[in-house]
Design an enzyme around this catalytic site. Structure first.
Site, PDB file in Angstrom:
ATOM      1  N   SER A 134     -33.199   0.870 -67.917  1.00  0.00           N
ATOM      2  CA  SER A 134     -32.289   0.244 -68.706  1.00  0.00           C
ATOM      3  C   SER A 134     -32.451   0.095 -70.204  1.00  0.00           C
ATOM      4  O   SER A 134     -31.205   0.047 -70.595  1.00  0.00           O
ATOM      5  CB  SER A 134     -31.663  -0.951 -67.865  1.00  0.00           C
ATOM      6  OG  SER A 134     -31.976  -0.975 -66.719  1.00  0.00           O
ATOM      7  N   HIS A 155     -30.324   7.161 -66.435  1.00  0.00           N
ATOM      8  CA  HIS A 155     -29.814   5.852 -65.960  1.00  0.00           C
ATOM      9  C   HIS A 155     -28.554   5.922 -65.044  1.00  0.00           C
ATOM     10  O   HIS A 155     -27.603   6.056 -65.517  1.00  0.00           O
ATOM     11  CB  HIS A 155     -29.744   5.283 -67.496  1.00  0.00           C
ATOM     12  CG  HIS A 155     -29.286   3.911 -67.348  1.00  0.00           C
ATOM     13  ND1 HIS A 155     -28.277   3.132 -68.285  1.00  0.00           N
ATOM     14  CD2 HIS A 155     -29.648   2.776 -66.436  1.00  0.00           C
ATOM     15  CE1 HIS A 155     -28.444   1.883 -67.856  1.00  0.00           C
ATOM     16  NE2 HIS A 155     -29.287   1.644 -66.976  1.00  0.00           N
ATOM     17  N   GLU A 167     -26.497   8.268 -67.357  1.00  0.00           N
ATOM     18  CA  GLU A 167     -26.937   8.552 -68.913  1.00  0.00           C
ATOM     19  C   GLU A 167     -28.349   9.451 -68.670  1.00  0.00           C
ATOM     20  O   GLU A 167     -29.075   8.855 -68.046  1.00  0.00           O
ATOM     21  CB  GLU A 167     -26.981   7.350 -69.531  1.00  0.00           C
ATOM     22  CG  GLU A 167     -25.837   6.480 -69.845  1.00  0.00           C
ATOM     23  CD  GLU A 167     -26.050   4.968 -70.564  1.00  0.00           C
ATOM     24  OE1 GLU A 167     -25.265   4.725 -71.294  1.00  0.00           O
ATOM     25  OE2 GLU A 167     -27.019   4.585 -70.435  1.00  0.00           O
ATOM     26  N   ASN A 205     -25.087   0.157 -72.784  1.00  0.00           N
ATOM     27  CA  ASN A 205     -25.541  -1.176 -72.927  1.00  0.00           C
ATOM     28  C   ASN A 205     -25.560  -1.424 -74.578  1.00  0.00           C
ATOM     29  O   ASN A 205     -25.703  -2.490 -74.935  1.00  0.00           O
ATOM     30  CB  ASN A 205     -26.715  -1.371 -72.266  1.00  0.00           C
ATOM     31  CG  ASN A 205     -26.694  -1.879 -70.817  1.00  0.00           C
ATOM     32  OD1 ASN A 205     -25.684  -2.106 -70.547  1.00  0.00           O
ATOM     33  ND2 ASN A 205     -27.732  -1.299 -70.161  1.00  0.00           N
TER      34      ASN A 205
HETATM   35  N1  LIG Z   1     -30.339  -3.456 -60.774  1.00  0.00           N
HETATM   36  C1  LIG Z   1     -29.440  -2.944 -61.670  1.00  0.00           C
HETATM   37  O1  LIG Z   1     -28.320  -3.111 -61.689  1.00  0.00           O
HETATM   38  C2  LIG Z   1     -30.031  -1.868 -62.269  1.00  0.00           C
HETATM   39  C3  LIG Z   1     -29.082  -0.800 -63.171  1.00  0.00           C
HETATM   40  C4  LIG Z   1     -29.552   0.244 -63.730  1.00  0.00           C
HETATM   41  C5  LIG Z   1     -30.906   0.477 -63.980  1.00  0.00           C
HETATM   42  N2  LIG Z   1     -31.806  -0.428 -63.479  1.00  0.00           N
HETATM   43  C6  LIG Z   1     -33.061  -0.278 -63.609  1.00  0.00           C
HETATM   44  O2  LIG Z   1     -33.780   0.279 -62.438  1.00  0.00           O
HETATM   45  C7  LIG Z   1     -35.282   0.090 -62.289  1.00  0.00           C
HETATM   46  C8  LIG Z   1     -35.312  -0.700 -60.858  1.00  0.00           C
HETATM   47  O3  LIG Z   1     -34.293  -1.821 -60.696  1.00  0.00           O
HETATM   48  P1  LIG Z   1     -34.143  -2.668 -59.398  1.00  0.00           P
HETATM   49  O4  LIG Z   1     -32.942  -3.462 -59.603  1.00  0.00           O
HETATM   50  O5  LIG Z   1     -33.964  -1.281 -58.267  1.00  0.00           O
HETATM   51  O6  LIG Z   1     -35.376  -3.226 -59.289  1.00  0.00           O
HETATM   52  P2  LIG Z   1     -35.950  -3.717 -57.816  1.00  0.00           P
HETATM   53  O7  LIG Z   1     -37.005  -5.250 -58.186  1.00  0.00           O
HETATM   54  O8  LIG Z   1     -34.935  -4.191 -56.797  1.00  0.00           O
HETATM   55  O9  LIG Z   1     -36.888  -2.881 -57.150  1.00  0.00           O
HETATM   56  C9  LIG Z   1     -38.088  -2.454 -57.506  1.00  0.00           C
HETATM   57  C10 LIG Z   1     -39.074  -1.960 -56.435  1.00  0.00           C
HETATM   58  O10 LIG Z   1     -40.202  -1.222 -56.998  1.00  0.00           O
HETATM   59  C11 LIG Z   1     -41.078  -1.559 -56.195  1.00  0.00           C
HETATM   60  N3  LIG Z   1     -42.344  -1.262 -57.016  1.00  0.00           N
HETATM   61  C12 LIG Z   1     -43.048  -2.308 -57.826  1.00  0.00           C
HETATM   62  N4  LIG Z   1     -44.049  -1.774 -58.220  1.00  0.00           N
HETATM   63  C13 LIG Z   1     -44.239  -0.517 -57.792  1.00  0.00           C
HETATM   64  C14 LIG Z   1     -45.217   0.538 -57.802  1.00  0.00           C
HETATM   65  N5  LIG Z   1     -46.444   0.266 -58.463  1.00  0.00           N
HETATM   66  N6  LIG Z   1     -45.268   1.538 -56.996  1.00  0.00           N
HETATM   67  C15 LIG Z   1     -43.879   1.752 -56.289  1.00  0.00           C
HETATM   68  N7  LIG Z   1     -43.138   0.735 -55.959  1.00  0.00           N
HETATM   69  C16 LIG Z   1     -43.172  -0.235 -56.901  1.00  0.00           C
HETATM   70  C17 LIG Z   1     -40.882  -3.089 -56.046  1.00  0.00           C
HETATM   71  O11 LIG Z   1     -41.502  -3.254 -54.513  1.00  0.00           O
HETATM   72  C18 LIG Z   1     -39.431  -3.019 -55.706  1.00  0.00           C
HETATM   73  O12 LIG Z   1     -38.918  -2.777 -54.211  1.00  0.00           O
HETATM   74  C19 LIG Z   1     -35.612  -1.083 -63.503  1.00  0.00           C
HETATM   75  O13 LIG Z   1     -36.098  -0.289 -64.536  1.00  0.00           O
HETATM   76  C20 LIG Z   1     -34.050  -1.642 -63.835  1.00  0.00           C
HETATM   77  O14 LIG Z   1     -33.897  -1.893 -65.285  1.00  0.00           O
HETATM   78  C21 LIG Z   1     -31.334  -1.739 -62.621  1.00  0.00           C
END
Ligand SMILES: NC(=O)c1ccc[n+]([C@@H]2O[C@H](COP(=O)([O-])OP(=O)(O)OC[C@H]3O[C@@H](n4cnc5c(N)ncnc54)[C@H](O)[C@@H]3O)[C@@H](O)[C@H]2O)c1
Length: 406
Positions: A134, A155, A167, A205
């Site tokens: 993000s 994104h 995005e 953002n």
């Molecule tokens: N949550 C949101 O609203 C949102 C929206 C847009 C973008 N994002 C972006 O998306 C990404 C993920 O966000 P999220 O909310 O899904 O996070 P999350 O914490 O829910 O999920 C991340 C997952 O990655 C796994 N993980 C960690 N290290 C790992 C590795 N080395 N190999 C494989 N898996 C691994 C974790 O176990 C976890 O299940 C981030 O970069 C975040 O900024 C999030």
């Protein structure tokens, strides 16, 4: 974006040629992205390093698909076929060759950089490596990839199966051909892709920053209370939620982190400086709905307690001097931010408007809004704000008056 590759053109000329898709990280975003890709017909391998996490994410996708079947939006056969296309695994060792890999691990540069380098070593040179970051610069994530022209940002918004906007973010070394093919792929997945450079905050953002910042400053300076500001933006501006109630919904800590990231990445530009108002909320643990209090206090049933808008005050402020008009001040700064992004060539005017309507549900795109208000009027309003509140936050974009945006 000035690089190009013939490989990209040949191997991905048809978006269906992307073939198998890998998704790394089976959290909130990764599971949803896997569902979207499998629904579009791809074989998907979902990787999570935590034992059992990918399998339980696939179960959650199964439950989401069942709800669609119950609502009559998907046949039971199709739901079963979609689910059968997703394979959960626990290590990159089990990831087959893919046309596209989307990384969705936590927002940590070192982790993402390591995963990108690892993927670049393991996957064929034509595999597109995308990150769902993000806020992190695409070039930084691709720093250890020897052929960064195949890296880009995808994104998605939360929840990916519902939110149409994606995005498509290009780093400085991303090949144009890959951006074009991935953009086409997103359309084929039923998404609405917009393109932008890897500018801090990308489109949504970045342009949304003043929506929160102006409201916080108005409350901080005692011009009006939160309920009155929110009422003005909702009822007079047509925004689905007021900025302050929205930050309570998002989480003050999450909203502050995004704002701080944009501020840091722009060399601490005053325009994005976090407010003491929001920092105090976070320090006090008042993170919003999730903690029962934030800008507002919430009853057990989720209703707001003890905050009534002062409608007389709102009527006096809206349409009055710009310095104390919550609506005009916010709109001027949104238009200014959007125009600036377009003038610097980070995104097109149409993409900025599409992104803000779909990503934040603004009733109009800020560029279209600027046309209605008049870009020259906005320039004067921002200049007046600069006089009222000197210090560098209020700088009219030259593009408001030089004719480059019309
Ligand atoms: N949550 C949101 O609203 C949102 C929206 C847009 C973008 N994002 C972006 O998306 C990404 C993920 O966000 P999220 O909310 O899904 O996070 P999350 O914490 O829910 O999920 C991340 C997952 O990655 C796994 N993980 C960690 N290290 C790992 C590795 N080395 N190999 C494989 N898996 C691994 C974790 O176990 C976890 O299940 C981030 O970069 C975040 O900024 C999030």
């Amino acid at each position: 974006m000035d690089t190009d590759t013939t490989e990209a053109t040949e191997d991905h000329a048809d978006e269906s040629a992307f073939g198998p898709v890998g998704v790394i990280g089976a959290g909130a975003m990764g599971a949803g992205i896997a569902q979207v890709a499998a629904t579009a017909g791809h074989d998907v391998t979902l990787v999570d390093a935590v034992p059992g996490a990918a399998a339980s994410a696939v179960e959650k996708v199964g439950a989401a698909l069942s709800r669609l079947v119950d609502k009559g939006r998907l046949s039971a056969d199709d739901a079963a076929a979609v689910l059968a296309r997703i394979t959960p695994v626990e290590s990159l060792d089990e990831l087959p060759e893919c046309g596209l890999v989307i990384e969705a691990v936590p927002e940590d540069l070192d982790l993402k950089r390591r995963i990108f380098a690892d993927l670049a070593d393991r996957q064929p040179p034509t595999t597109v490596l995308a990150t769902n970051t993000s806020s992190i610069d695409i070039d930084d994530i691709a720093a250890d990839v020897s052929d960064p022209e195949r890296t880009l940002g995808l994104h998605f918004f939360n929840p990916p199966p519902v939110m149409k906007l994606v995005e498509v973010v290009h780093g400085s070394r991303t090949a144009r051909a890959y951006v074009e093919h991935v953009t086409a792929l997103m359309s084929a997945w039923g998404k609405t892709p917009v393109r932008c450079s890897s500018t801090p905050g990308f489109i949504v953002n970045r342009v949304a920053r003043p929506f929160y910042g102006e409201a916080q400053r108005i409350v901080e300076s005692g011009v009006a209370d939160a309920a009155t500001v929110d009422w003005a933006l909702r009822e007079k501006g047509g925004f689905p939620m007021g900025p302050l109630e929205l930050t309570d919904f998002i989480g003050q800590d999450v909203n502050l982190a995004v704002g701080t990231s944009v501020w840091e990445q722009t060399g601490r530009d005053e325009r994005y400086a976090p407010t003491a108002f929001q920092r105090d909320l976070v320090e006090a643990g008042r993170l919003g709905r999730k903690t029962g209090s934030g800008v507002y206090a919430y009853a057990a049933d989720g209703s707001v307690t003890g905050a009534e808008p002062d409608l007389g005050l709102a009527e006096r402020l809206v349409g009055g001097p710009i310095a104390t008009d919550p609506l005009a001040r916010t709109l001027a700064m949104l238009v200014n931010e959007a125009v600036d992004l377009v003038a610097r060539g980070e995104a097109s005017a149409d993409d900025v408007d599409t992104a803000m309507r779909l990503g934040t549900r603004y009733p109009k795109g800020p560029i279209a809004w600027g046309r209605e208000i008049g870009f020259d009027v906005v320039a004067r309003q921002v200049a007046e704000l600069d006089e009222a509140y000197p210090g560098g936050r209020y700088r009219p974009s030259p593009a408001l008056t030089d004719g480059s945006i019309s």
